[in-house]
Design a protein around this motif. Structure first.
Motif, PDB file in Angstrom:
ATOM      1  N   LEU A 236       2.714  -0.892 -11.998  1.00 53.31           N
ATOM      2  CA  LEU A 236       1.424  -1.000 -12.681  1.00 53.31           C
ATOM      3  C   LEU A 236       0.271  -0.788 -11.711  1.00 53.31           C
ATOM      4  CD1 LEU A 236      -0.220  -1.627 -15.204  1.00 53.31           C
ATOM      5  CD2 LEU A 236       0.007  -4.073 -14.678  1.00 53.31           C
ATOM      6  N   MET A 237       0.399  -1.308 -10.487  1.00 55.06           N
ATOM      7  CA  MET A 237      -0.667  -1.116  -9.496  1.00 55.06           C
ATOM      8  C   MET A 237      -0.790   0.346  -9.092  1.00 55.06           C
ATOM      9  SD  MET A 237      -0.174  -4.491  -7.074  1.00 55.06           S
ATOM     10  CE  MET A 237      -1.564  -4.084  -6.048  1.00 55.06           C
ATOM     11  N   GLY A 238       0.324   1.082  -9.036  1.00 52.21           N
ATOM     12  CA  GLY A 238       0.261   2.502  -8.743  1.00 52.21           C
ATOM     13  C   GLY A 238      -0.459   3.273  -9.842  1.00 52.21           C
ATOM     14  N   ILE A 239      -0.160   2.919 -11.097  1.00 55.82           N
ATOM     15  CA  ILE A 239      -0.832   3.576 -12.221  1.00 55.82           C
ATOM     16  C   ILE A 239      -2.321   3.239 -12.223  1.00 55.82           C
ATOM     17  CG2 ILE A 239      -0.959   3.701 -14.736  1.00 55.82           C
ATOM     18  CD1 ILE A 239       2.067   3.160 -14.779  1.00 55.82           C
ATOM     19  N   VAL A 240      -2.632   1.958 -11.966  1.00 56.39           N
ATOM     20  CA  VAL A 240      -4.033   1.533 -11.920  1.00 56.39           C
ATOM     21  C   VAL A 240      -4.766   2.226 -10.778  1.00 56.39           C
ATOM     22  CG1 VAL A 240      -5.534  -0.432 -11.407  1.00 56.39           C
ATOM     23  CG2 VAL A 240      -3.675  -0.682 -13.057  1.00 56.39           C
TER      24      VAL A 240
ATOM     25  N   ALA B 117       0.828  -1.207   0.000  1.00 58.91           N
ATOM     26  CA  ALA B 117       0.000   0.000   0.000  1.00 58.91           C
ATOM     27  C   ALA B 117       0.861   1.255   0.000  1.00 58.91           C
ATOM     28  CB  ALA B 117      -0.932   0.004   1.201  1.00 58.91           C
ATOM     29  N   VAL B 118       1.974   1.247   0.758  1.00 61.25           N
ATOM     30  CA  VAL B 118       2.860   2.411   0.792  1.00 61.25           C
ATOM     31  C   VAL B 118       3.424   2.692  -0.596  1.00 61.25           C
ATOM     32  CG1 VAL B 118       5.016   3.326   1.688  1.00 61.25           C
ATOM     33  CG2 VAL B 118       3.472   2.105   3.216  1.00 61.25           C
ATOM     34  N   TRP B 119       3.918   1.671  -1.279  1.00 60.24           N
ATOM     35  CA  TRP B 119       4.490   1.867  -2.607  1.00 60.24           C
ATOM     36  C   TRP B 119       3.423   2.273  -3.635  1.00 60.24           C
ATOM     37  CZ3 TRP B 119       9.281   2.557  -4.115  1.00 60.24           C
ATOM     38  CH2 TRP B 119      10.328   2.100  -3.309  1.00 60.24           C
ATOM     39  N   VAL B 120       2.309   1.578  -3.634  1.00 63.54           N
ATOM     40  CA  VAL B 120       1.264   1.857  -4.630  1.00 63.54           C
ATOM     41  C   VAL B 120       0.718   3.272  -4.448  1.00 63.54           C
ATOM     42  CG1 VAL B 120      -1.076   1.241  -5.367  1.00 63.54           C
ATOM     43  CG2 VAL B 120       0.621  -0.549  -4.981  1.00 63.54           C
TER      44      VAL B 120
ATOM     45  N   ILE C 290       3.441   5.897  -5.473  1.00 66.35           N
ATOM     46  CA  ILE C 290       3.586   6.019  -6.930  1.00 66.35           C
ATOM     47  C   ILE C 290       2.405   6.794  -7.516  1.00 66.35           C
ATOM     48  CG2 ILE C 290       3.575   4.702  -9.089  1.00 66.35           C
ATOM     49  CD1 ILE C 290       5.156   2.518  -7.575  1.00 66.35           C
ATOM     50  N   ALA C 291       1.194   6.468  -7.063  1.00 60.55           N
ATOM     51  CA  ALA C 291       0.009   7.178  -7.546  1.00 60.55           C
ATOM     52  C   ALA C 291       0.088   8.661  -7.213  1.00 60.55           C
ATOM     53  CB  ALA C 291      -1.249   6.557  -6.948  1.00 60.55           C
ATOM     54  N   ALA C 292       0.568   8.996  -5.996  1.00 63.16           N
ATOM     55  CA  ALA C 292       0.682  10.399  -5.591  1.00 63.16           C
ATOM     56  C   ALA C 292       1.685  11.138  -6.463  1.00 63.16           C
ATOM     57  CB  ALA C 292       1.090  10.486  -4.123  1.00 63.16           C
ATOM     58  N   LEU C 293       2.866  10.538  -6.695  1.00 69.06           N
ATOM     59  CA  LEU C 293       3.877  11.178  -7.533  1.00 69.06           C
ATOM     60  C   LEU C 293       3.368  11.402  -8.948  1.00 69.06           C
ATOM     61  CD1 LEU C 293       7.113   9.290  -6.378  1.00 69.06           C
ATOM     62  CD2 LEU C 293       6.494  11.672  -5.912  1.00 69.06           C
ATOM     63  N   LEU C 294       2.658  10.423  -9.485  1.00 71.48           N
ATOM     64  CA  LEU C 294       2.124  10.542 -10.844  1.00 71.48           C
ATOM     65  C   LEU C 294       1.120  11.700 -10.943  1.00 71.48           C
ATOM     66  CD1 LEU C 294       1.856   9.373 -13.725  1.00 71.48           C
ATOM     67  CD2 LEU C 294       0.077   7.855 -12.838  1.00 71.48           C
ATOM     68  N   CYS C 295       0.152  11.737 -10.028  1.00 69.38           N
ATOM     69  CA  CYS C 295      -0.901  12.755 -10.099  1.00 69.38           C
ATOM     70  C   CYS C 295      -0.368  14.145  -9.769  1.00 69.38           C
ATOM     71  CB  CYS C 295      -2.041  12.393  -9.147  1.00 69.38           C
ATOM     72  SG  CYS C 295      -2.967  10.931  -9.641  1.00 69.38           S
ATOM     73  N   LEU C 296       0.469  14.252  -8.732  1.00 67.09           N
ATOM     74  CA  LEU C 296       1.005  15.565  -8.380  1.00 67.09           C
ATOM     75  C   LEU C 296       1.950  16.085  -9.457  1.00 67.09           C
ATOM     76  CD1 LEU C 296       1.666  15.141  -4.543  1.00 67.09           C
ATOM     77  CD2 LEU C 296      -0.143  16.458  -5.656  1.00 67.09           C
ATOM     78  N   GLY C 297       2.667  15.164 -10.121  1.00 65.33           N
ATOM     79  CA  GLY C 297       3.526  15.575 -11.225  1.00 65.33           C
ATOM     80  C   GLY C 297       2.722  16.174 -12.365  1.00 65.33           C
ATOM     81  N   ILE C 298       1.582  15.540 -12.689  1.00 60.06           N
ATOM     82  CA  ILE C 298       0.714  16.083 -13.750  1.00 60.06           C
ATOM     83  C   ILE C 298       0.131  17.416 -13.324  1.00 60.06           C
ATOM     84  CG2 ILE C 298      -1.404  15.687 -15.050  1.00 60.06           C
ATOM     85  CD1 ILE C 298      -0.800  12.695 -14.939  1.00 60.06           C
ATOM     86  N   ALA C 299      -0.313  17.520 -12.067  1.00 62.35           N
ATOM     87  CA  ALA C 299      -0.873  18.779 -11.575  1.00 62.35           C
ATOM     88  C   ALA C 299       0.174  19.889 -11.586  1.00 62.35           C
ATOM     89  CB  ALA C 299      -1.422  18.599 -10.163  1.00 62.35           C
TER      90      ALA C 299
END
Length: 516
Positions: free
Chosen positions: A434-438, A250-253, A256-265
């Motif tokens: 992949l789970m972070g992106i999903v 859960a920590v990794w997923v 990764i999701a946070a870095l992806l979304c905040l990077g886009i924002a």
């Protein structure tokens, strides 16, 4: 005070074709003159009220409407000229015709000054009743004509405002406010009827199209959420098979999701400045979705079949429907409830063709998995009612996932549950990425779905999750699915159609332009 020294003769009823009775204010400081004028006006068939000076006259004119004023010039405290000046400065009084009554020696000069201040006519103190009648009726006739003219131009102004609303795309018939104009049988009334009829026809047609598009968009988002999230149970089982633990995963997923979304924002320059109210919302959302929901999914997926877990998730639809209906968040009717039941029947048909539910996972894990639809339902209701609408969607999901990762990381470190990844890129590393992106994608889609279609319609994604979970299990875990199950897709689509997105008709603006 009003003069009441002598009883006034009752106002005569107007004969057919005669002018309508009017309300006339007689202003004179002399009681005899007031009485004389009041009786004369009453005998002409009008209602007469009296004032003893200019101040009282202005107060009475401000309190109620009069059709004409017979005004003495010479009065103490405030003379007739001052009264005229005050009346012309007032939008409510300036159109009341005034006939000045005076016995001044310099009569011509007084008349000229009074007319310059707005008086309609002049009457000497020693007036002839015939002259009074002629001049009063002439003033009243002009007043009635002006009133009709003002009313007519007022209707034209309202029609113009309605036309401007139509040009701006505001076709809602109620917003045009033309109902009383339509009741007139003159050309303006007929034009108002055409306006309202045209607006109603266009609005109803566009409203049906808007609802159809909203349903189509909502259905697409439902399928997208289900398709993306449906990967989670299968990927979680695969990660568990590679030795991962739920907390470290859960920590990794989430990270990764946070870095992806905040990077886009950040790239879009949409990182917000948050107050305590927004921070509390994201902390609450992180607890529900990023921690409890994520941990429940990862733990349950390690012990419960992916398809069984997906079936349990469908219960969120009933939870959301019940809560939204009880709180008044969305309308509750038999059609939407029927849609939920039809969708559940379709999902049950899918699983019936593939699994023997009686031989499923242990009852303890099944009961634990029941937390998942409850958490999904709470998340949907929170997003529907409390989300900060001004914050970018990528920033919202990134903040929530970042907070949840920050909350979980110290616990994972303290319990030695951090998942060691890298530096070499292996199967587990790719799976976690992949789970972070999903995870990020499913949350972004869910956030958009709740915002556009409502919490109840969002709950329909549980059906798509079940179908996607079965399909992904078939593709990734080599499971087989009976061809009969594909027949259930039509039932699920019917269920989603019956539920339909929440209505927001009042905000419909039709983008049309009639200006070349």
């Amino acid at each position: 005070m009003n003069d009441a020294t002598a009883p006034a003769a009752p106002a005569a009823h107007a004969a057919p074709g005669a002018p309508l009775p009017a309300r006339v204010l007689v202003v004179d400081d002399n009681a005899i003159n007031r009485k004389k004028l009041r009786i004369a006006v009453t005998r002409l068939g009008h209602d007469a009220e009296t004032a003893t000076d200019g101040r009282e006259a202005l107060r009475m004119l401000a309190e109620r409407s009069f059709d004409a004023v017979l005004l003495d010039i010479v009065m103490p405290q405030m003379d007739g000229f001052d009264v005229l000046d005050r009346m012309r400065a007032s939008p409510a009084m300036r159109d009341v015709p005034v006939i000045v009554v005076s016995a001044l020696d310099d009569e011509t000069e007084s008349v000229v000054r009074a007319i310059e201040l707005g008086a309609e006519d002049f009457l000497p103190k020693s007036f002839d009743p015939v002259i009074l009648k002629a001049r009063l009726e002439a003033s009243l006739t002009r007043k009635r004509f002006r009133d009709q003219e003002k009313e007519y131009f007022g209707r034209i102004e309202r029609l113009t405002e309605a036309a401007e609303k139509l040009e701006r795309g505001r076709f809602d018939p109620d917003s045009l406010a033309l109902d009383d104009l339509v009741r007139h049988s003159d050309p303006l009334g007929r034009l108002a009827a055409v306006f309202r009829g045209m607006a109603n026809e266009i609005y109803e047609r566009e409203l049906k199209l808007h609802r159809a598009v909203a349903t189509l968009q909502g259905s697409f988002l439902v399928l997208a959420v289900g398709l993306v999230w449906g990967l989670t149970p299968a990927l979680s089982r695969m990660a568990a098979g590679l030795g991962s633990n739920p907390l470290g995963l859960a920590v990794w997923v989430n990270g990764i999701a946070a870095l992806l979304c905040l990077g886009i924002a950040c790239y879009r320059r949409r990182l917000p400045r948050l107050g305590w109210r927004e921070l509390r919302f994201y902390a609450y959302w992180a607890l529900i979705a990023g921690i409890l929901q994520r941990m429940t999914t990862f733990v349950a997926a390690a012990h419960v079949e992916a398809a069984m877990l997906s079936l349990i998730v469908t219960l969120q639809g009933f939870i959301v429907f019940a809560v939204a209906a009880m709180t008044g968040m969305e309308r509750a009717d038999a059609k939407r409830l029927a849609g939920l039941l039809v969708g559940l029947a379709g999902v049950s048909l899918v699983l019936f063709t593939r699994f023997d539910i009686a031989a499923g996972a242990q009852n303890a894990w099944l009961i634990f998995a029941m937390l998942l639809p409850l958490l999904f339902a709470v998340e949907a209701l929170v997003l529907a009612g409390k989300r900060p609408a001004q914050v970018d969607i990528f920033a919202s999901v990134g903040l929530m996932m970042g907070l949840s990762a920050a909350f979980l990381a110290p616990v994972a470190w303290a319990t030695d549950s951090l998942l060691p990844l890298g530096p070499d890129i292996g199967r587990l590393e790719l799976l976690v990425l992949l789970m972070g992106i999903v995870g990020a994608s499913s949350l972004l889609l869910a956030f958009r779905l709740v915002a556009t279609a409502g919490a109840v319609f969002y709950s329909q994604s549980a059906y798509a999750m079940t179908i996607a979970g079965v399909v992904w299990g078939m593709l990734l875990l080599s499971e087989e699915l009976s061809p009969l199950a594909w027949l259930a897709f039509a039932v699920i689509v019917l269920g989603m159609y019956l539920v339909e997105p929440k209505r927001n008709d009042k905000e419909l603006v039709i983008k049309r332009s009639f200006v070349r």
